[in-house]
Each structure stands twice: as structure tokens, then as C-alpha cells.
Design a protein around this motif. Structure first.
Motif, short mmCIF file in Angstrom:
data_model
loop_
_atom_site.label_atom_id
_atom_site.label_comp_id
_atom_site.label_asym_id
_atom_site.label_seq_id
_atom_site.Cartn_x
_atom_site.Cartn_y
_atom_site.Cartn_z
N ARG A 1 -17.96 30.79 18.09
CA ARG A 1 -16.74 31.51 18.41
C ARG A 1 -15.66 30.75 19.14
O ARG A 1 -14.70 31.10 19.45
CB ARG A 1 -16.70 32.83 18.44
CG ARG A 1 -17.44 33.56 17.19
CD ARG A 1 -17.32 35.03 17.31
NE ARG A 1 -16.19 35.75 17.39
CZ ARG A 1 -16.16 36.83 17.72
NH1 ARG A 1 -16.99 37.79 17.90
NH2 ARG A 1 -14.72 37.23 17.57
N TRP B 1 -6.69 29.47 14.30
CA TRP B 1 -7.37 30.12 13.59
C TRP B 1 -7.97 29.76 12.30
O TRP B 1 -9.34 30.18 12.05
CB TRP B 1 -6.76 31.59 13.52
CG TRP B 1 -7.57 32.81 12.78
CD1 TRP B 1 -8.09 33.48 13.25
CD2 TRP B 1 -7.18 33.14 11.46
NE1 TRP B 1 -8.88 34.46 12.34
CE2 TRP B 1 -8.06 34.23 11.24
CE3 TRP B 1 -6.51 32.60 10.27
CZ2 TRP B 1 -8.20 34.82 10.03
CZ3 TRP B 1 -6.62 33.26 9.19
CH2 TRP B 1 -7.44 34.39 8.98
N ARG C 1 -11.92 29.75 11.98
CA ARG C 1 -12.32 31.06 11.40
C ARG C 1 -12.09 31.21 10.02
O ARG C 1 -12.99 31.91 9.17
CB ARG C 1 -11.59 32.24 11.85
CG ARG C 1 -11.75 32.16 13.39
CD ARG C 1 -12.85 33.25 13.92
NE ARG C 1 -14.11 32.65 13.69
CZ ARG C 1 -14.75 31.79 14.47
NH1 ARG C 1 -14.28 31.41 15.56
NH2 ARG C 1 -16.28 31.38 13.91
N SER D 1 -14.50 37.40 12.35
CA SER D 1 -13.32 36.35 12.49
C SER D 1 -11.82 37.14 12.37
O SER D 1 -10.83 36.73 12.75
CB SER D 1 -13.32 35.63 11.00
OG SER D 1 -14.03 34.54 10.69
N TRP D 2 -12.15 38.57 12.47
CA TRP D 2 -10.83 39.38 12.61
C TRP D 2 -10.75 40.04 13.83
O TRP D 2 -10.08 41.06 13.93
CB TRP D 2 -10.66 40.22 11.28
CG TRP D 2 -10.34 39.47 10.22
CD1 TRP D 2 -11.50 39.17 9.14
CD2 TRP D 2 -9.21 39.11 9.58
NE1 TRP D 2 -10.95 38.35 8.14
CE2 TRP D 2 -9.55 38.29 8.30
CE3 TRP D 2 -7.94 39.21 10.04
CZ2 TRP D 2 -8.55 37.92 7.58
CZ3 TRP D 2 -6.92 38.71 9.20
CH2 TRP D 2 -7.31 38.11 8.27
N GLN D 3 -11.55 39.93 14.69
CA GLN D 3 -11.76 40.43 15.92
C GLN D 3 -10.59 39.98 16.84
O GLN D 3 -10.78 38.57 17.01
CB GLN D 3 -13.21 40.53 16.71
CG GLN D 3 -14.22 41.42 16.02
CD GLN D 3 -15.29 41.25 16.71
OE1 GLN D 3 -15.67 40.42 17.49
NE2 GLN D 3 -16.38 42.10 16.43
N SER D 4 -9.66 40.76 17.54
CA SER D 4 -8.52 40.16 18.24
C SER D 4 -8.98 39.79 19.65
O SER D 4 -8.02 39.34 20.42
CB SER D 4 -7.65 41.38 18.39
OG SER D 4 -7.89 42.43 19.09
N HIS E 1 -6.65 35.00 16.62
CA HIS E 1 -6.35 35.81 15.50
C HIS E 1 -4.92 35.91 15.20
O HIS E 1 -3.94 35.36 15.88
CB HIS E 1 -6.74 37.21 15.99
CG HIS E 1 -6.75 38.41 14.99
ND1 HIS E 1 -5.84 39.11 14.74
CD2 HIS E 1 -7.70 39.14 14.78
CE1 HIS E 1 -5.98 39.78 13.66
NE2 HIS E 1 -7.20 40.07 13.95
N TYR F 1 -2.11 37.38 16.86
CA TYR F 1 -1.15 36.76 18.14
C TYR F 1 -0.06 35.97 17.63
O TYR F 1 0.97 35.90 18.46
CB TYR F 1 -2.43 35.75 19.04
CG TYR F 1 -3.06 36.63 19.71
CD1 TYR F 1 -2.95 37.11 20.87
CD2 TYR F 1 -4.80 36.88 19.23
CE1 TYR F 1 -3.84 38.09 21.49
CE2 TYR F 1 -5.45 37.47 19.79
CZ TYR F 1 -5.32 38.29 21.06
OH TYR F 1 -6.14 38.84 21.77
N SER G 1 -6.55 45.36 19.84
CA SER G 1 -7.25 45.04 21.01
C SER G 1 -7.71 46.12 21.80
O SER G 1 -8.80 45.86 22.38
CB SER G 1 -6.20 44.11 22.00
OG SER G 1 -5.53 43.20 21.29
N SER H 1 -11.87 46.27 19.09
CA SER H 1 -12.19 44.87 19.45
C SER H 1 -13.11 45.03 20.40
O SER H 1 -13.48 46.01 21.12
CB SER H 1 -10.97 44.30 20.40
OG SER H 1 -11.41 43.07 21.17
#
Length: 815
Positions: free
Chosen positions: A110, A294, A298, A307-310, A314, A317, A360, A364
Motif C-alpha cells: 500500500r 489513488w 488502488r 483500498s477505501w481506508q482513509s 483516498h 482527500y 478517518s 479507519s
């Protein structure tokens, strides 16, 4: 005669900055070249010069080994090197998965592709120009990646500042950039990392805003307006690249810019004739860059929840950035319309920001925030404090030149902040200074909890002081004060940053470099004795990373925040309350080795994290030499390294369950091979008391007699060994103990019996059995085979056995 002084003055004023730039660049090149020579010197120590190049290997070296000793045991740099080499191996631009930790499944990647591409491009050029295998070229690129970036940043920013602010500020910036501490040490050779890219992006993003904000806009001046918009767009683009590198390192900068922008917007809105700054262009550029980043990193795994964790890059943002830009634009407008319109627009702008804040805080993980590209250390040179926070640093080292050099730029910040808030803010120059005040103040706040932020503070403060020197609204006294403060800090920085630069020497090898040399030797020793490439080892997180890097082994827990699952498994295994639980976890994770070095005690920390009673944990059992019967102690002799004479490493190999007598006998041989005579005596006594008639007990008694120099005891033990063998009790004798029996019988001068046992050993020998023998037993087996002229039936097995010996011993057995 009257023209000469004028010509000289013109030359100095127009070309003097080039002299300053050249001198600064040469200083950097000299310092980096010297440090690279020292790194190469250290990498060649302890057998490093014997690691052979293999173009077919993904690392460029034999057996998938690596040679480069990364200074300061920088595990972040280790990971970048491994990942870039994997890019070349897989012939791809996007790395999705690695398997060097969280074994055997591995984990998703990541981190940003951007830095991998940068490091990989330098490696590609090196391979193209030198013909090195790409794996070797990646190690070469690791030496020069940050120095190249530092020189490029210096040249580009000095040119930019000269173009927009003049020659004196350009000279001032060039001198400060290479001398302020710790900024001048942030681009360290041999330690590639994204924190250096972050500094370059942040400086560029702020510098373009500093030029754009005071740009005059006379009536009907579309060219100036376009220039300002381009500069704001460039700032957004650079800040977006910073977000791609790491949100935890760039988000505070963006928040600081937005806060400064709000204050600036408030000032602009009070002037009917003022033009709103092009915040929309800034936000569009940054948001677009963030969204593209992103999509690149991702989107192929868009269905993956990660892939969607802030806490990583992301789309939220991008939305929040757009909302911030629109809010700043709206606040800058002199005429905002009705109250209802004001509320509506403000709420719409704040919605994506509120959404990001909610996601977040509620939905998260902490992985991305832990994956902070800003180093936890003050400097990547060995001179820095071994502390994470400012208070801890003061407690450890107290006050000194390093502390003064680090804090001096804050005096500049405080002076300029006082100037801004005691003078008229309406003029353009003061507004330009105001735009940088927010980011640098936030960086200073973060610096007291994470020392690496002092690099950002020094960089941004230098830019702030450089801009102040050009302002007509800053008094000469304040300019002299700023210049003197930065100059004094630069002198201190020079003495700290460039001390010890010179010829490579063993005297300059640091403690952590010695640790790396030991761990390189250990990793490659274990790798040669593995049943297959990529054996799994449970070790402390940092040691797991070095075992993977130097020897190609795979680990469970590592220092990388992405590896939550592997770290959790290492905690569970170390804290297991029963041997059966530990065995099940080891088998499930295909663990082959447990490595416990004395200089890194994190296995105990694993146990403390996993249980309220660490004294009853699996690791506690190993520390008391109460290993379960499925663990075999492995004798490993540390290389002779100054300062590590009293250190040790305990290694266990996971295998089939042994009977009780064999388990104690294995422990006895381990104690004997590692020089723990007292423990060996205790183990032999345990065998004699509990298994007096066992063949392994007689073998252990004979081995202890040899160690003591007791010929009578050896003779008695040899008689019992032969008697037991004649009685047929050796039918189930493990192969390694039969090797031991052959050796002790040879020492007892029982040659016919020795030949018989040696013949059985050679008939049953396999590479798997050879790799499990201690180095001492393997050497004695080869010597015995040579002396009795009993050759190995399989030449490949013999060649493999010889390859496991130290290089200096191999020639003795090679024909």
C-alpha cells in the motif's frame, strides 16, 4: 578607471549566486562520495567481498542474497530496495503483493508507487550504463538516489528563487540548504526513503505560492493572472505528489496552507479592489493528482476493502481538497451575496471535509498513519539522538550544539511571526510570508513529538527567511537579525553534518553497521541451510526485515505498519501458553526457524503484548531452555566483531517430535558447540540420571570426555557405545547422532568401528541431513571421510556439504 568597480559589482551581483550554488553542490558531492565509499567499505567486510554476482538472480547476487549494508539498519530503506528489485523481477510497474513478511501468504502493498519508480529509474540507468544486473543496480541506485534528489532540489529551487527574488536570496538559500541541521543530513546515501522526496515536494509547493501571492495584477492584465494561476496549479500538483508519497507527512502542510489561506482570504475580502487568489486552480490540481494517484495504486484492487481506508491515499482527500479550495475562493471574494448564499456555500464546501474527518476517525485503521514518511529520527546519520520525541531527546542527551542548531531556526520563525502581526498585513509581501506561516508552525508542533519533522521545520524556515530578505516591508535590522541567525545555525550545521568526512576506515564503522554485518552473516548462513529458498523465521521485527533482505528468508512480524496480520501472528506465537498451541501456529505459518538474538529482545515484547503472564509464554520457556521436543537447537557461531564479544544468538529449527532422550542430547550438543560448558554438563547429567542405558547418553558422555581432555572417560564411554551398537540398540539412532558416534569412536582410536559407523552415515547421507548438521560436526565428518578414504557416494551431496563450510575451509576438501 571609473568603470572597473562598476564591472566588478555587476559581475558579483549577477553571477555570484552561481558561485554559491557551485560551492554548495561541490560540498554535497564531496560529502556524499565520501560516505558512499565508507558504505562500500563496510559492505565488503565480514565476507561481503566474497558474495558472488549472479545475473540470473533477482537480487543480482548468488542465492538471492544482498550485499549492501544499509546504514543505521534503516528498515524502511531495506523495504524500498526489496520492492524495486521485485518490480524488475516481475517486469511490472505496479507492485501489488510481497511475501517477505506475514508468511506464507504475504500481504498487499500500500506504499506509493512514485518512489519505487524514482529508485527504479536510477537503477535502470545504472544497469544500462554499467552492464550490472538490475538487482545489483538497485543497490547502486540506493547509494545515489537521495544525493541526486538533494542536488536536483538545490539547483531547481536556487534557480527559481533567483528568477523571482534575486541573486542574494538564491545564494542565501543555497548556502542554508546544504548547511542547516538537520536539513542537510536528510538526503543520506545508502538510505533511500520517501521522506527526502517529501521535503522536495513541500519546498516546491510553498515556493510557488510565495511567488504567486504577491504577484501584482494591474487592470486588464490577463498575462499576470495566468501566471498566478499557473503557479497555484504547480503548487497544487507538487502538494498532490506529496500526498501520493504519504498523507501523514503532507496533510499537516495542507492544513497549514488552508489555515493561512483563510486568514489571507479574510484580509482580501476587506478590500473591494482585491482579486481573489486562484485557490480553485490550486485545489483542482491537488485533487486531480491525488485521485490519479489513488487510481494508479488502488484501482486494480478497487473491490478490496483496504483500498477505501482513509489512512492511505483516498478519493475523499480529493473531495476535501476541492471543498477547501472552494471555501478559500469564496471567503476571498469581497461580495459574497446574501447571508443564505454564504451559509449554503460554506456548508457545501465543508461537507467533504466533514466526511473525511468522520471516516478517518470512525472507519479507519492506524496502518497508514503509522506509515509516516517523515522519519521518527532527527537525522539519518549516526550522530543523531536515539530518541523518537523531543522530551526523550532532552532526557537522553541534555543540551548541546545539536540541540542549539536544531532550535535556532525557530528564532527566525518567532521573529517573523511577531513582525507579521505587528505590521500592516495588507501589503503583498507580508501576505506571501503569511502563507508559509501556517505550515511551518504546524510542522514545529509535530516536531516536538516526532523528531524527523525538524527537517521540515528547517526547510520551511529557510524558505521563510529567504523570502523575508526580499520584502520591502521588513526592516534592515530584522533582515540582519534573520541573516545572522540562519548564518550561525548554518555554521553549527556544517560542523555537525560534515564531521568525519574523509577516507573510508574500519574506525568509522558504527554499532548498527556491526549489527547489520552479523545479521547478514546469520541470514545467509540460515538461507544456505534451508530446505528451500524463502524459509520462514520467527524473529524480532527488525531482525526479520534484515533476514529477508540479506538472506531471502521470510518473516512473520516486521516493522512495517502494513503487516498487521503478520505482526499479530508473531505476538500470538510468542505469547502461546502451551507448546501445542505454539506448534499449531508454527505449522500453520510454515515456520522453519526461531531466531532470538541477544541484542534485540523484541521476542519478549511480543510475549508481553500477547499475554498478561509473559512468564508463562512460549518465549519464556525457550529462555529457560525448556524448548518443546519439536524444536532442535542450532549451533551458530557469531563472527568476530568488536564490541559483540559477549553477544549471542539462539536458533531453533522446527522439525519432527523427538523422544525425550534425543531432545536432551540435542540440547547437550548445542551447549557443547556454543561453548556453554556448564550447561552441557547439566544436560549430560540429566541424560545419565534419566536415561543411563541409552546410546545417546553414552555418546554425550564420550563427547564431554573429549571436551575435558579425559582419555580414560572417553575409553569407557567408547566401550559402552560399541556394546550398545553390538546389542542392536542403534537401529533407531538418529542420523546426526550416528555422525557424532563416528567422530567420538575416531577420537577413541577405535578405527574398525569408526569405519563401520562412517560407512552407514555415508550410505544414508542426504542434502537434507547435511544441512542440519552443526558446522563443527560437518567439518569433522568431511575430515573423517578424507582420512579414512571413504568418499561420499553422491558427489553433489559432497559439494553441497563443502559449500556450507566457511570459504577459507572449502579449499581443503575440494579436489
Amino acid at each position: 578607471m571609473t568603470q572597473a568597480p562598476k564591472t566588478q559589482t555587476t559581475f558579483l551581483s549577477s553571477k555570484g549566486w552561481l558561485l554559491a550554488l557551485a560551492a554548495s553542490s561541490l560540498l554535497l558531492l564531496f560529502a556524499h562520495s565520501s560516505r558512499i565509499k565508507q558504505i562500500d567499505h563496510v559492505s565488503n567486510l565480514a565476507g561481503g567481498d566474497e558474495i558472488a554476482i549472479d545475473a540470473s538472480s533477482p537480487t543480482g547476487y548468488e542465492n538471492g542474497f544482498r550485499k549492501l549494508v544499509v546504514p543505521e539498519k534503516n528498515t524502511n530503506s531495506i523495504q524500498w530496495i526489496m520492492q524495486v528489485q521485485q518490480l524488475f523481477e516481475e517486469d511490472t510497474l505496479l507492485l501489488r503483493h510481497v511475501d517477505y513478511d506475514n508468511a506464507p501468504d504475504g500481504r498487499s502493498v500500500r506504499t506509493s508507487s512514485l518512489y519505487r519508480w524514482y529508485l527504479g529509474s536510477i537503477a535502470f540507468l545504472n544497469s544500462l550504463l554499467t552492464g550490472n544486473p538490475t538487482g545489483v543496480s538497485v543497490e547502486k541506485a540506493a547509494l545515489w538516489a537521495d544525493p541526486i534528489l538533494q542536488v536536483a532540489t538545490l539547483l531547481l529551487l536556487a534557480w527559481f528563487i533567483k528568477r523571482h527574488f534575486g541573486t542574494l536570496p538564491a545564494s542565501f538559500f543555497a548556502a542554508g540548504f546544504v548547511s542547516l541541521f538537520p536539513l542537510s543530513t536528510a538526503f543520506a546515501p545508502g538510505q533511500p526513503g520517501e521522506s527526502s522526496v517529501l521535503i522536495a515536494c513541500h519546498l516546491g509547493a510553498i515556493a510557488t505560492l510565495l511567488v504567486a501571492v504577491p504577484t501584482p495584477l494591474p487592470p486588464n492584465a490577463p498575462t499576470s493572472l495566468s501566471k498566478r494561476r499557473r503557479l497555484f496549479t504547480a503548487s497544487g500538483l507538487l502538494a498532490g505528489l506529496g500526498m501520493w508519497i504519504g498523507i501523514a507527512g503532507t496533510l499537516p502542510l495542507l492544513i497549514g496552507i488552508v489555515l493561512s489561506g483563510i486568514l489571507l482570504a479574510f484580509l482580501n475580502s476587506r478590500q473591494a479592489e482585491s482579486d481573489p487568489l486562484p485557490w480553485r486552480a490550486w485545489a483542482l490540481a491537488g485533487a486531480s493528482t491525488t485521485l490519479v494517484a489513488w487510481l494508479i495504486d488502488r484501482a486494480p484492487a478497487i473491490a478490496d476493502e483496504a483500498s477505501w481506508q482513509s489512512d492511505f491515499i483516498h478519493p475523499l482527500y480529493s473531495a476535501a481538497w476541492l471543498g477547501s479550495g472552494e471555501l478559500l475562493r469564496f471567503l476571498s471574494m469581497p461580495n459574497k451575496g446574501s447571508t443564505r448564499r454564504k451559509v449554503t456555500i460554506t456548508v457545501l464546501c465543508l461537507l467533504p471535509i466533514a466526511g473525511l474527518a468522520y471516516i478517518s476517525s470512525v472507519n479507519s485503521s492506524v496502518e497508514g498513519w503509522s506509515l509516516n514518511p517523515v522519519s521518527i529520527k532527527l537525522t539519518r546519520l549516526p550522530i543523531g539522538p536515539d530518541a523518537a520525541g523531543f522530551v526523550e531527546w532532552i532526557k537522553q542527551d541534555g543540551t548541546g550544539l545539536m540541540l542549539i542548531a536544531t532550535l535556532l531556526p525557530l528564532a527566525t520563525l518567532i521573529s517573523l511571526a511577531f513582525h507579521l502581526f505587528t505590521t500592516k498585513l495588507a501589503n503583498a509581501e507580508n501576505r506571501a510570508l503569511l502563507i508559509i506561516l501556517g505550515p511551518v508552525l504546524l510542522a514545529a508542533v509535530f516536531a516536538f513529538s516526532r523528531l524527523g519533522w525538524w527537517n521540515q521545520v528547517a526547510a520551511l524556515t529557510l524558505l521563510l527567511a529567504t523570502t523575508a530578505l526580499t520584502s520591502k516591508h521588513v526592516s534592515q535590522a530584522l533582515k540582519w537579525s534573520l541573516g545572522s541567525t540562519i548564518g550561525f545555525a548554518a555554521l553549527l550545521g556544517l560542523s555537525l553534518s560534515y564531521s568525519g568526512i574523509g577516507k573510508a576506515s574500519d574506525n568509522l564503522v558504527e554499532t548498527k553497521d556491526f549489527e547489520s554485518l552479523i545479521e547478514r552473516h546469520l541470514a545467509q548462513w540460515l538461507a544456505r541451510r534451508g530446505a528451500m529458498p524463502g524459509e520462514v523465521a520467527l524473529a524480532p521485527p527488525t531482525v526479520s526485515a534484515t533476514l529477508s533482505y540479506y538472506g531471502g528468508l521470510r518473516g512473520l512480524g516486521t516493522p512495517y505498519p502494513e503487516n498487521v496480520e503478520g505482526f499479530s501472528t508473531a505476538v500470538r506465537l510468542s505469547a502461546a501458553s502451551t507448546a501445542d498451541e505454539a506448534h499449531a501456529l508454527s505449522e500453520g505459518r510454515e515456520v522453519s526457524f526461531i531466531v532470538h538474538p541477544s541484542w534485540d529482545t523484541f521476542l519478549e515484547e511480543y510475549a508481553r503484548l500477547g499475554t498478561e503472564h509473559p512468564e508463562n509464554s512460549f518465549i519464556a520457556l525457550l529462555n529457560r531452555w525448556l524448548a518443546p521436543r519439536w524444536l532442535y537447537p542450532v549451533a551458530f557461531q557469531l563472527p568476530v566483531v568488536p564490541g559483540f564479544e559477549n553477544e549471542w544468538v539462539t536458533i531453533y529449527r522446527v522439525g519432527e517430535v523427538q523422544d525425550n532422550s534425543s531432545a536432551i542430547a540435542s540440547l547437550f550438543e548445542y551447549f557443547l558447540d556454543t561453548g556453554r560448558r556448564q550447561l552441557a554438563v547439566m544436560a549430560q547429567e540429566a541424560l545419565a540420571n534419566n536415561f543411563p542405558d541409552e546410546l545417546v547418553t553414552h555418546i554425550a558422555t564420550a563427547q564431554l570426555a573429549i571436551a575435558r581432555g579425559d582419555p580414560q572417560g572417553l575409553k569407557l564411554a567408547a566401550d559402552k557405545i560399541i556394546g550398545s551398537i553390538n546389542a542392536g540398540t542403534d537401529f533407531y539412532l538418529p542420523w546426526n547422532f550416528r555422525v557424532s558416534a563416528s567422530i567420538v569412536l575416531a577420537n577413541a582410536k577405535r578405527i574398525p568401528e569408526t569405519k563401520t559407523q562412517l560407512g552407514i552415515c555415508l550410505e544414508e547421507i542426504t542434502t537434507d541431513r547435511v544441512r542440519r548438521l552443526p558446522t563443527g560436526s560437518l567439518t569433522n565428518l568431511l575430515l573423517l571421510s578424507k582420512a579414512l578414504k571413504a568418499d561420499f557416494p553422491d558427489p553433489e551431496v559432497k559439494a553441497y556439504a563443502i559449500s556450507l563450510l566457511p570459504k577459507q575451509q572449502q579449499a581443503e576438501f575440494q579436489q
